[in-house]
Enzyme design. Structure first.
Site, PDB file in Angstrom:
ATOM      1  N   VAL A   1       0.803  -1.234   0.000  1.00 34.16           N
ATOM      2  CA  VAL A   1       0.000   0.000   0.000  1.00 34.16           C
ATOM      3  C   VAL A   1       0.831   1.276   0.000  1.00 34.16           C
ATOM      4  CG1 VAL A   1      -2.036  -1.030   1.084  1.00 34.16           C
ATOM      5  CG2 VAL A   1      -0.214  -0.086   2.515  1.00 34.16           C
ATOM      6  N   TYR A   2       2.132   1.188   0.202  1.00 34.72           N
ATOM      7  CA  TYR A   2       2.938   2.402   0.226  1.00 34.72           C
ATOM      8  C   TYR A   2       2.970   3.018  -1.174  1.00 34.72           C
ATOM      9  CZ  TYR A   2       4.669   0.889   4.829  1.00 34.72           C
ATOM     10  OH  TYR A   2       4.760   0.495   6.152  1.00 34.72           O
ATOM     11  N   SER A   3       2.311   4.169  -1.283  1.00 37.55           N
ATOM     12  CA  SER A   3       2.139   4.842  -2.580  1.00 37.55           C
ATOM     13  C   SER A   3       1.574   3.875  -3.616  1.00 37.55           C
ATOM     14  CB  SER A   3       3.455   5.459  -3.066  1.00 37.55           C
ATOM     15  OG  SER A   3       3.880   6.492  -2.208  1.00 37.55           O
TER      16      SER A   3
END
Length: 328
Positions: free
Chosen positions: A63-65
């Protein structure tokens, strides 16, 4: 890896896996928030510098960026010695708006593992972690999916992050009963001003031989001394954009920071180095996850490994804070 003599290594919990005593957090590598690095080339250069300093442990999440962080990490480590690296990523958060786009169902876990493998451009993930507990999926379903990933060679070890001690204990004992692969590590919030997990997860980890890789070891920059008591955070800082960071601005936490800065003056180290050195003294911490945005920050963080604190200094930093769970 040049300069690797400056790095220390340890085992991840009761496993035989060797990891650097600092883990490079890769959430900052992307363009989702204004306080991130926001430059792909600069992100890759910083990862290369971390590898040169001997850090072999990198932590990211799908989910990071929305996958951008994993993609950057994959590019950065393409020329590295894969056998030395420990690549960690996570699954749980929403990766789309439709059905089955989040959570820990067998479908989502297996689909996202394949997507992470593609973005990381690797044949296997060293450490695959569930990012949160999923109240809507039986833990047996999730553990079965994770076990399948290990059995098929896509994942080497599994881990977890941020849940109650009951939930984590339930997962561990379910693994034992059903003969599934066991979680090797836990990723909790932990710092000198966030000590609630001492009354929750850390007792379980110590008793069960689970490695601990704390996130936000500098409390979003609070423990670096960059913020001033009684003053609002400057524009462009993480605290200006994050209410969770501003929540550290309490009298109790300012007293902890006073102690950190006092010890920094005594040792010739920076407050950030003292805060990391304090955490490295705690049982059963394996490797704090640091999230530098610049080369200077990275080298400052690595310098914490050479800071030796006396028992009195360790206690002085701990004294103002009373660990409570849940944190309040």
């Amino acid at each position: 890896m040049s300069d690797a003599v400056d790095m220390a290594y340890t085992r991840l919990g009761d496993t035989g896996l060797e990891v650097s005593r600092l883990c490079l957090g890769c959430m900052n590598f992307g363009s989702e928030r204004p306080w991130m690095v926001n430059d792909r080339r600069a992100s890759i250069d910083l990862i290369h510098e971390a590898l040169d300093l001997g850090i072999n442990f990198l932590d990211t999440a799908n989910v990071y960026s929305t996958g951008e962080s994993e993609d950057i990490v994959g590019d950065a480590v393409a020329s590295a010695n894969r056998d030395e690296l420990v690549l960690a990523t996570k699954v749980y958060g929403d990766m789309g708006e439709g059905p089955n786009s989040g959570g820990l169902s067998r479908k989502h876990v297996l689909d996202q593992a394949e997507a992470s493998l593609d973005r990381l451009d690797t044949d296997y993930i060293d450490l695959y972690q569930i990012h949160r507990w999923d109240e809507n999926t039986p833990v047996e379903e999730t553990l079965s999916a994770l076990d399948h990933l290990i059995e098929t060679g896509r994942v080497r070890y599994i881990g977890a992050s941020t849940m109650t001690a009951y939930q984590f204990t339930k997962a561990l004992y379910t693994s034992d009963i059903e003969d599934y692969s066991r979680f090797a590590c836990m990723q909790p919030e932990y710092s000198a001003v966030a000590r609630h997990e001492e009354q929750n997860l850390l007792e379980v980890c110590e008793g069960e031989g689970i490695g601990v890789i704390p996130w936000s070891p500098l409390a979003g920059g609070f423990l670096t001394g960059k913020y001033e008591r009684g003053a609002g955070p400057e524009d462009g800082t993480r605290a200006a954009a994050s209410e969770s960071v501003r929540s550290y601005f309490t009298d109790e936490n300012w007293a902890v920071l006073d102690a950190v800065e006092s010890v920094a003056g005594e040792t010739g180290a920076t407050p950030a180095q003292v805060a990391l050195a304090w955490l490295l003294e705690r049982e059963p911490v394996t490797a704090p996850i640091v999230g530098p945005r610049t080369s200077e920050h990275l080298r400052e963080n690595v310098g914490a490994l050479s800071v030796d604190l006396t028992p009195e200094q360790v206690e002085r930093i701990a004294e103002p804070k009373a660990p409570r769970y849940p944190q309040r």
